[in-house]
Design a protein around this motif. Structure first.
Motif, PDB file in Angstrom:
ATOM      1  N   MET A   1      28.190 -48.244 -24.077  1.00 50.37           N
ATOM      2  CA  MET A   1      27.432 -49.451 -23.842  1.00 50.37           C
ATOM      3  C   MET A   1      28.015 -50.580 -24.699  1.00 50.37           C
ATOM      4  O   MET A   1      28.238 -50.410 -25.879  1.00 50.37           O
ATOM      5  N   ILE A   2      28.260 -51.722 -24.088  1.00 51.52           N
ATOM      6  CA  ILE A   2      28.807 -52.880 -24.793  1.00 51.52           C
ATOM      7  C   ILE A   2      27.690 -53.904 -24.958  1.00 51.52           C
ATOM      8  O   ILE A   2      26.958 -54.194 -24.024  1.00 51.52           O
ATOM      9  N   PHE A   3      27.567 -54.434 -26.166  1.00 52.18           N
ATOM     10  CA  PHE A   3      26.525 -55.432 -26.387  1.00 52.18           C
ATOM     11  C   PHE A   3      27.091 -56.668 -27.062  1.00 52.18           C
ATOM     12  O   PHE A   3      28.112 -56.623 -27.732  1.00 52.18           O
ATOM     13  N   GLU A   4      26.398 -57.806 -26.853  1.00 50.32           N
ATOM     14  CA  GLU A   4      26.835 -59.080 -27.405  1.00 50.32           C
ATOM     15  C   GLU A   4      26.356 -59.224 -28.840  1.00 50.32           C
ATOM     16  O   GLU A   4      25.204 -58.938 -29.152  1.00 50.32           O
ATOM     17  N   ARG A   5      27.282 -59.670 -29.698  1.00 45.87           N
ATOM     18  CA  ARG A   5      26.935 -59.966 -31.084  1.00 45.87           C
ATOM     19  C   ARG A   5      26.749 -61.463 -31.218  1.00 45.87           C
ATOM     20  O   ARG A   5      27.543 -62.252 -30.741  1.00 45.87           O
ATOM     21  N   ARG A   6      25.683 -61.849 -31.865  1.00 45.58           N
ATOM     22  CA  ARG A   6      25.429 -63.256 -32.162  1.00 45.58           C
ATOM     23  C   ARG A   6      26.399 -63.700 -33.251  1.00 45.58           C
ATOM     24  O   ARG A   6      26.672 -62.954 -34.188  1.00 45.58           O
ATOM     25  N   ILE A   7      26.923 -64.904 -33.141  1.00 46.14           N
ATOM     26  CA  ILE A   7      27.830 -65.453 -34.145  1.00 46.14           C
ATOM     27  C   ILE A   7      27.013 -65.884 -35.360  1.00 46.14           C
ATOM     28  O   ILE A   7      26.042 -66.627 -35.229  1.00 46.14           O
ATOM     29  N   ILE A   8      27.415 -65.413 -36.532  1.00 48.07           N
ATOM     30  CA  ILE A   8      26.791 -65.810 -37.795  1.00 48.07           C
ATOM     31  C   ILE A   8      27.861 -66.451 -38.661  1.00 48.07           C
ATOM     32  O   ILE A   8      29.058 -66.229 -38.440  1.00 48.07           O
ATOM     33  N   PRO A   9      27.489 -67.255 -39.668  1.00 50.42           N
ATOM     34  CA  PRO A   9      28.500 -67.937 -40.478  1.00 50.42           C
ATOM     35  C   PRO A   9      29.223 -67.026 -41.469  1.00 50.42           C
ATOM     36  O   PRO A   9      30.276 -67.385 -41.982  1.00 50.42           O
ATOM     37  N   ASP A  10      28.693 -65.841 -41.723  1.00 54.98           N
ATOM     38  CA  ASP A  10      29.316 -64.913 -42.666  1.00 54.98           C
ATOM     39  C   ASP A  10      30.498 -64.195 -42.017  1.00 54.98           C
ATOM     40  O   ASP A  10      30.676 -64.229 -40.800  1.00 54.98           O
ATOM     41  N   LEU A  11      31.264 -63.511 -42.831  1.00 55.84           N
ATOM     42  CA  LEU A  11      32.357 -62.678 -42.359  1.00 55.84           C
ATOM     43  C   LEU A  11      31.814 -61.686 -41.325  1.00 55.84           C
ATOM     44  O   LEU A  11      30.752 -61.104 -41.525  1.00 55.84           O
ATOM     45  N   MET A  12      32.546 -61.540 -40.216  1.00 50.33           N
ATOM     46  CA  MET A  12      32.113 -60.615 -39.165  1.00 50.33           C
ATOM     47  C   MET A  12      33.231 -59.631 -38.853  1.00 50.33           C
ATOM     48  O   MET A  12      34.391 -60.022 -38.738  1.00 50.33           O
ATOM     49  N   LYS A  13      32.877 -58.364 -38.706  1.00 50.91           N
ATOM     50  CA  LYS A  13      33.805 -57.325 -38.276  1.00 50.91           C
ATOM     51  C   LYS A  13      33.240 -56.724 -37.002  1.00 50.91           C
ATOM     52  O   LYS A  13      32.095 -56.265 -36.985  1.00 50.91           O
ATOM     53  N   LEU A  14      34.033 -56.767 -35.918  1.00 52.87           N
ATOM     54  CA  LEU A  14      33.559 -56.299 -34.621  1.00 52.87           C
ATOM     55  C   LEU A  14      34.473 -55.227 -34.050  1.00 52.87           C
ATOM     56  O   LEU A  14      35.695 -55.301 -34.200  1.00 52.87           O
ATOM     57  N   ASP A  15      33.885 -54.281 -33.373  1.00 52.01           N
ATOM     58  CA  ASP A  15      34.608 -53.284 -32.596  1.00 52.01           C
ATOM     59  C   ASP A  15      34.575 -53.789 -31.156  1.00 52.01           C
ATOM     60  O   ASP A  15      33.538 -53.719 -30.493  1.00 52.01           O
ATOM     61  N   THR A  16      35.696 -54.307 -30.666  1.00 51.12           N
ATOM     62  CA  THR A  16      35.700 -54.953 -29.350  1.00 51.12           C
ATOM     63  C   THR A  16      35.576 -53.961 -28.203  1.00 51.12           C
ATOM     64  O   THR A  16      35.460 -54.383 -27.052  1.00 51.12           O
ATOM     65  N   GLN A  17      35.566 -52.672 -28.496  1.00 49.97           N
ATOM     66  CA  GLN A  17      35.292 -51.680 -27.454  1.00 49.97           C
ATOM     67  C   GLN A  17      33.791 -51.543 -27.228  1.00 49.97           C
ATOM     68  O   GLN A  17      33.354 -51.085 -26.181  1.00 49.97           O
ATOM     69  N   LYS A  18      33.001 -51.944 -28.246  1.00 48.53           N
ATOM     70  CA  LYS A  18      31.545 -51.783 -28.169  1.00 48.53           C
ATOM     71  C   LYS A  18      30.794 -53.107 -28.223  1.00 48.53           C
ATOM     72  O   LYS A  18      29.616 -53.159 -27.879  1.00 48.53           O
ATOM     73  N   GLU A  19      31.456 -54.167 -28.694  1.00 55.20           N
ATOM     74  CA  GLU A  19      30.783 -55.445 -28.902  1.00 55.20           C
ATOM     75  C   GLU A  19      31.624 -56.570 -28.308  1.00 55.20           C
ATOM     76  O   GLU A  19      32.838 -56.475 -28.249  1.00 55.20           O
TER      77      GLU A  19
END
Length: 141
Positions: free
Chosen positions: A1-19
């Motif tokens: 399942m892939i879900f959208e991550r809201r953009i926050i001003p802090d450092l973000m680490k994303l797994d683009t296979q899941k997010e």
């Protein structure tokens, strides 16, 4: 399942296979992307007039990644007055003579296409042409 991550001003680490994200929500941030790991790191969002207090390498380490720095494609991504549809600026520039980097950068462009890049999003520092639109590379339906 892939879900959208809201953009926050802090450092973000994303797994683009899941997010996924919408790059149209980003003002101007560093990015580091590993096509092999499918990991996207978005640096801290500084106010437009604030001095930068870290580097790509420091932000990658802050994300918990302390090796394989050179496997990450790096640059800046965001939207703004001059680039209302967005801009992806590779830093260092990606030149055709570096086939490995060119391939990873193309994978990075595809990842950004999947994450909200528009036909008029500008790509800078990629290939022989300094600046081009996404629609020069990809067909949009």
């Amino acid at each position: 399942m892939i879900f959208e991550r809201r953009i926050i001003p802090d450092l973000m680490k994303l797994d683009t296979q899941k997010e996924y994200i919408n790059i149209q929500e980003i003002e101007n941030r560093r990015f580091m992307y590993s096509p092999k790991e499918k990991a996207l790191i978005l640096g801290v969002q500084y106010p437009n007039d604030a001095p930068l207090i870290s580097s790509h390498a420091e932000e990658l380490a802050d994300a918990g990644i302390t090796n394989n720095y050179d496997s990450y494609v790096r640059g800046w991504v965001g939207t703004g007055k001059e680039y209302p549809a967005g801009v992806i600026h590779f830093a260092p520039n990606v030149v055709p003579q570096n086939a490995s980097l060119m391939e990873r950068a193309f994978d990075t462009i595809e990842m950004f296409k999947d994450n909200g890049a528009l036909p008029d999003t500008v790509i800078r520092g990629f290939g022989r042409t300094w600046e081009r639109k996404f629609s020069d590379i990809f067909t949009y339906n």
